[in-house]
Design a protein around this motif. Structure first.
Motif, PDB file in Angstrom:
ATOM      1  N   LEU A  15       1.056  -1.110   0.002  1.00 61.42           N
ATOM      2  CA  LEU A  15       0.119  -0.210   0.005  1.00 61.42           C
ATOM      3  C   LEU A  15       0.821   1.178   0.062  1.00 61.42           C
ATOM      4  CD1 LEU A  15      -2.701  -0.880   2.564  1.00 61.42           C
ATOM      5  CD2 LEU A  15      -2.764  -1.407  -0.039  1.00 61.42           C
ATOM      6  N   ALA A  16       1.855   1.329   0.653  1.00 57.60           N
ATOM      7  CA  ALA A  16       2.869   2.348   0.931  1.00 57.60           C
ATOM      8  C   ALA A  16       3.524   2.538  -0.688  1.00 57.60           C
ATOM      9  CB  ALA A  16       4.056   2.094   1.809  1.00 57.60           C
ATOM     10  N   ALA A  17       3.894   1.617  -1.217  1.00 55.96           N
ATOM     11  CA  ALA A  17       4.564   1.732  -2.473  1.00 55.96           C
ATOM     12  C   ALA A  17       3.389   2.257  -3.717  1.00 55.96           C
ATOM     13  CB  ALA A  17       5.332   0.305  -3.091  1.00 55.96           C
ATOM     14  N   ALA A  18       2.347   1.699  -3.619  1.00 60.52           N
ATOM     15  CA  ALA A  18       1.292   2.339  -4.369  1.00 60.52           C
ATOM     16  C   ALA A  18       1.017   3.703  -4.155  1.00 60.52           C
ATOM     17  CB  ALA A  18       0.230   1.282  -4.365  1.00 60.52           C
ATOM     18  N   ALA A  24      10.113   1.170  -8.070  1.00 60.75           N
ATOM     19  CA  ALA A  24      11.174   0.230  -7.725  1.00 60.75           C
ATOM     20  C   ALA A  24      10.889  -0.674  -6.696  1.00 60.75           C
ATOM     21  CB  ALA A  24      12.541   1.019  -7.552  1.00 60.75           C
ATOM     22  N   ASP A  25      10.105  -0.286  -5.717  1.00 62.85           N
ATOM     23  CA  ASP A  25       9.565  -1.214  -4.503  1.00 62.85           C
ATOM     24  C   ASP A  25       8.426  -2.043  -4.984  1.00 62.85           C
ATOM     25  OD1 ASP A  25      11.584  -0.083  -2.593  1.00 62.85           O
ATOM     26  OD2 ASP A  25      10.052   1.080  -1.390  1.00 62.85           O
ATOM     27  N   GLU A  27       8.080  -2.952  -7.770  1.00 61.70           N
ATOM     28  CA  GLU A  27       8.580  -3.985  -8.623  1.00 61.70           C
ATOM     29  C   GLU A  27       9.319  -5.324  -7.981  1.00 61.70           C
ATOM     30  OE1 GLU A  27       9.567  -1.903 -12.889  1.00 61.70           O
ATOM     31  OE2 GLU A  27      11.202  -1.836 -11.331  1.00 61.70           O
ATOM     32  N   GLU A  28       9.953  -4.927  -6.700  1.00 65.62           N
ATOM     33  CA  GLU A  28      10.480  -5.905  -5.881  1.00 65.62           C
ATOM     34  C   GLU A  28       9.653  -6.724  -5.132  1.00 65.62           C
ATOM     35  OE1 GLU A  28      13.147  -5.416  -1.856  1.00 65.62           O
ATOM     36  OE2 GLU A  28      13.727  -4.095  -3.659  1.00 65.62           O
ATOM     37  N   ILE A  29       8.420  -5.980  -4.548  1.00 65.76           N
ATOM     38  CA  ILE A  29       7.322  -6.648  -4.105  1.00 65.76           C
ATOM     39  C   ILE A  29       6.622  -7.484  -4.797  1.00 65.76           C
ATOM     40  CG2 ILE A  29       5.112  -6.253  -3.121  1.00 65.76           C
ATOM     41  CD1 ILE A  29       6.289  -3.643  -2.003  1.00 65.76           C
ATOM     42  N   ILE A  30       6.596  -7.314  -6.150  1.00 67.06           N
ATOM     43  CA  ILE A  30       5.828  -8.241  -7.085  1.00 67.06           C
ATOM     44  C   ILE A  30       6.728  -9.316  -7.335  1.00 67.06           C
ATOM     45  CG2 ILE A  30       5.016  -8.490  -9.391  1.00 67.06           C
ATOM     46  CD1 ILE A  30       4.099  -5.601  -9.045  1.00 67.06           C
ATOM     47  N   ALA A  31       8.283  -9.062  -7.596  1.00 69.14           N
ATOM     48  CA  ALA A  31       9.130 -10.310  -7.709  1.00 69.14           C
ATOM     49  C   ALA A  31       9.164 -11.174  -6.776  1.00 69.14           C
ATOM     50  CB  ALA A  31      10.511  -9.598  -8.197  1.00 69.14           C
ATOM     51  N   SER A  32       8.867 -10.512  -5.546  1.00 69.98           N
ATOM     52  CA  SER A  32       9.131 -11.681  -4.226  1.00 69.98           C
ATOM     53  C   SER A  32       7.953 -12.490  -4.076  1.00 69.98           C
ATOM     54  CB  SER A  32       9.184 -10.776  -3.026  1.00 69.98           C
ATOM     55  OG  SER A  32       8.100  -9.995  -2.733  1.00 69.98           O
ATOM     56  N   GLY A  33       6.958 -12.282  -4.916  1.00 69.59           N
ATOM     57  CA  GLY A  33       5.671 -13.087  -4.671  1.00 69.59           C
ATOM     58  C   GLY A  33       4.692 -12.849  -3.835  1.00 69.59           C
ATOM     59  N   ALA A  34       4.710 -11.554  -2.966  1.00 74.22           N
ATOM     60  CA  ALA A  34       3.923 -11.095  -2.406  1.00 74.22           C
ATOM     61  C   ALA A  34       2.410 -10.986  -2.833  1.00 74.22           C
ATOM     62  CB  ALA A  34       4.228  -9.642  -2.052  1.00 74.22           C
ATOM     63  N   ASP A  35       1.440 -11.306  -1.833  1.00 76.06           N
ATOM     64  CA  ASP A  35       0.064 -11.320  -2.404  1.00 76.06           C
ATOM     65  C   ASP A  35      -0.573 -10.173  -2.543  1.00 76.06           C
ATOM     66  OD1 ASP A  35      -2.696 -11.900  -2.930  1.00 76.06           O
ATOM     67  OD2 ASP A  35      -2.781 -12.955  -0.947  1.00 76.06           O
ATOM     68  N   ILE A  36      -0.262  -9.520  -3.617  1.00 77.59           N
ATOM     69  CA  ILE A  36      -0.884  -7.950  -3.911  1.00 77.59           C
ATOM     70  C   ILE A  36      -2.214  -7.940  -4.205  1.00 77.59           C
ATOM     71  CG2 ILE A  36       1.369  -7.335  -5.153  1.00 77.59           C
ATOM     72  CD1 ILE A  36       0.060  -7.344  -7.666  1.00 77.59           C
ATOM     73  N   ALA A  51      -3.177   3.458  -6.118  1.00 77.70           N
ATOM     74  CA  ALA A  51      -2.082   3.731  -7.146  1.00 77.70           C
ATOM     75  C   ALA A  51      -3.025   4.611  -8.143  1.00 77.70           C
ATOM     76  CB  ALA A  51      -1.676   2.768  -7.972  1.00 77.70           C
ATOM     77  N   THR A  52      -4.555   4.109  -8.484  1.00 77.73           N
ATOM     78  CA  THR A  52      -5.270   4.980  -9.338  1.00 77.73           C
ATOM     79  C   THR A  52      -5.796   6.176  -8.591  1.00 77.73           C
ATOM     80  OG1 THR A  52      -7.168   3.536  -8.649  1.00 77.73           O
ATOM     81  CG2 THR A  52      -6.024   2.794 -10.567  1.00 77.73           C
ATOM     82  N   MET A  53      -5.941   6.063  -7.314  1.00 80.60           N
ATOM     83  CA  MET A  53      -6.791   7.342  -6.677  1.00 80.60           C
ATOM     84  C   MET A  53      -5.810   8.546  -6.703  1.00 80.60           C
ATOM     85  SD  MET A  53      -8.197   7.572  -2.919  1.00 80.60           S
ATOM     86  CE  MET A  53      -6.829   6.886  -2.291  1.00 80.60           C
ATOM     87  N   TYR A  54      -4.480   8.115  -6.720  1.00 79.39           N
ATOM     88  CA  TYR A  54      -3.517   9.101  -6.810  1.00 79.39           C
ATOM     89  C   TYR A  54      -2.675   9.626  -8.233  1.00 79.39           C
ATOM     90  CZ  TYR A  54      -3.411   9.153  -1.887  1.00 79.39           C
ATOM     91  OH  TYR A  54      -3.893   9.420  -0.516  1.00 79.39           O
ATOM     92  N   GLY A  55      -3.331   8.937  -9.148  1.00 78.17           N
ATOM     93  CA  GLY A  55      -2.893   9.056 -10.622  1.00 78.17           C
ATOM     94  C   GLY A  55      -1.566   8.438 -10.832  1.00 78.17           C
ATOM     95  N   HIS A  56      -1.068   7.471 -10.088  1.00 78.92           N
ATOM     96  CA  HIS A  56       0.160   6.680 -10.596  1.00 78.92           C
ATOM     97  C   HIS A  56      -0.030   5.715 -11.500  1.00 78.92           C
ATOM     98  CE1 HIS A  56       1.333   9.135  -7.194  1.00 78.92           C
ATOM     99  NE2 HIS A  56       0.885   8.297  -6.146  1.00 78.92           N
ATOM    100  N   VAL A  57       0.157   6.149 -12.850  1.00 82.43           N
ATOM    101  CA  VAL A  57      -0.163   5.186 -13.817  1.00 82.43           C
ATOM    102  C   VAL A  57       0.824   3.957 -14.021  1.00 82.43           C
ATOM    103  CG1 VAL A  57      -0.048   5.016 -16.586  1.00 82.43           C
ATOM    104  CG2 VAL A  57      -1.174   7.146 -15.186  1.00 82.43           C
ATOM    105  N   GLU A  58       2.245   4.070 -13.791  1.00 80.71           N
ATOM    106  CA  GLU A  58       3.034   2.913 -14.064  1.00 80.71           C
ATOM    107  C   GLU A  58       2.831   1.985 -12.738  1.00 80.71           C
ATOM    108  OE1 GLU A  58       7.767   2.455 -14.968  1.00 80.71           O
ATOM    109  OE2 GLU A  58       7.158   4.321 -14.433  1.00 80.71           O
ATOM    110  N   VAL A  59       2.887   2.499 -11.716  1.00 85.69           N
ATOM    111  CA  VAL A  59       2.522   1.498 -10.437  1.00 85.69           C
ATOM    112  C   VAL A  59       1.086   0.767 -10.728  1.00 85.69           C
ATOM    113  CG1 VAL A  59       2.001   1.193  -8.009  1.00 85.69           C
ATOM    114  CG2 VAL A  59       3.944   2.717  -8.956  1.00 85.69           C
TER     115      VAL A  59
END
Length: 66
Positions: A15-18, A24-25, A27-36, A51-59
Motif C-alpha cells: 500500500l505504501a509503494a502504491a 522500484a519497490d 517491482e521488488e514486491i511483485i518479484a518476491s511473490g507477495a499477495d498483492i 495507485a489509481t486514486m493518486y494517478g500513479h499510472v506506472e504503478v
C-alpha cells in the motif's frame, strides 16, 4: 460493513509503494511473490485503489499486469 484487511507488514509495504508511486519497490514486491491482490487496509482499499486514486499510472499498470 466492518472489513478488516490484511494488515501484515507485506500489505503495508504494498500500500505504501502504491500510494507513494514507488515503482522500484513495487517491482521488488511483485518479484518476491507477495499477495498483492488481498493486501488491503481496514477499508478494503488495495494497492490498485491507491495507485489509481493518486494517478500513479506506472504503478497501476504494474499491479494490473502482475
Amino acid at each position: 460493513m466492518n472489513y478488516v484487511g490484511d494488515c501484515s507488514d507485506a500489505a503495508f509495504d504494498i500500500l505504501a509503494a502504491a500510494k507513494n508511486n514507488d515503482v522500484a519497490d513495487m517491482e521488488e514486491i511483485i518479484a518476491s511473490g507477495a499477495d498483492i491482490v488481498s493486501a488491503c487496509n481496514d477499508n478494503a482499499q488495495t494497492g490498485l485503489h491507491f495507485a489509481t486514486m493518486y494517478g500513479h499510472v506506472e504503478v497501476s499498470l504494474l499491479l494490473l499486469r502482475a
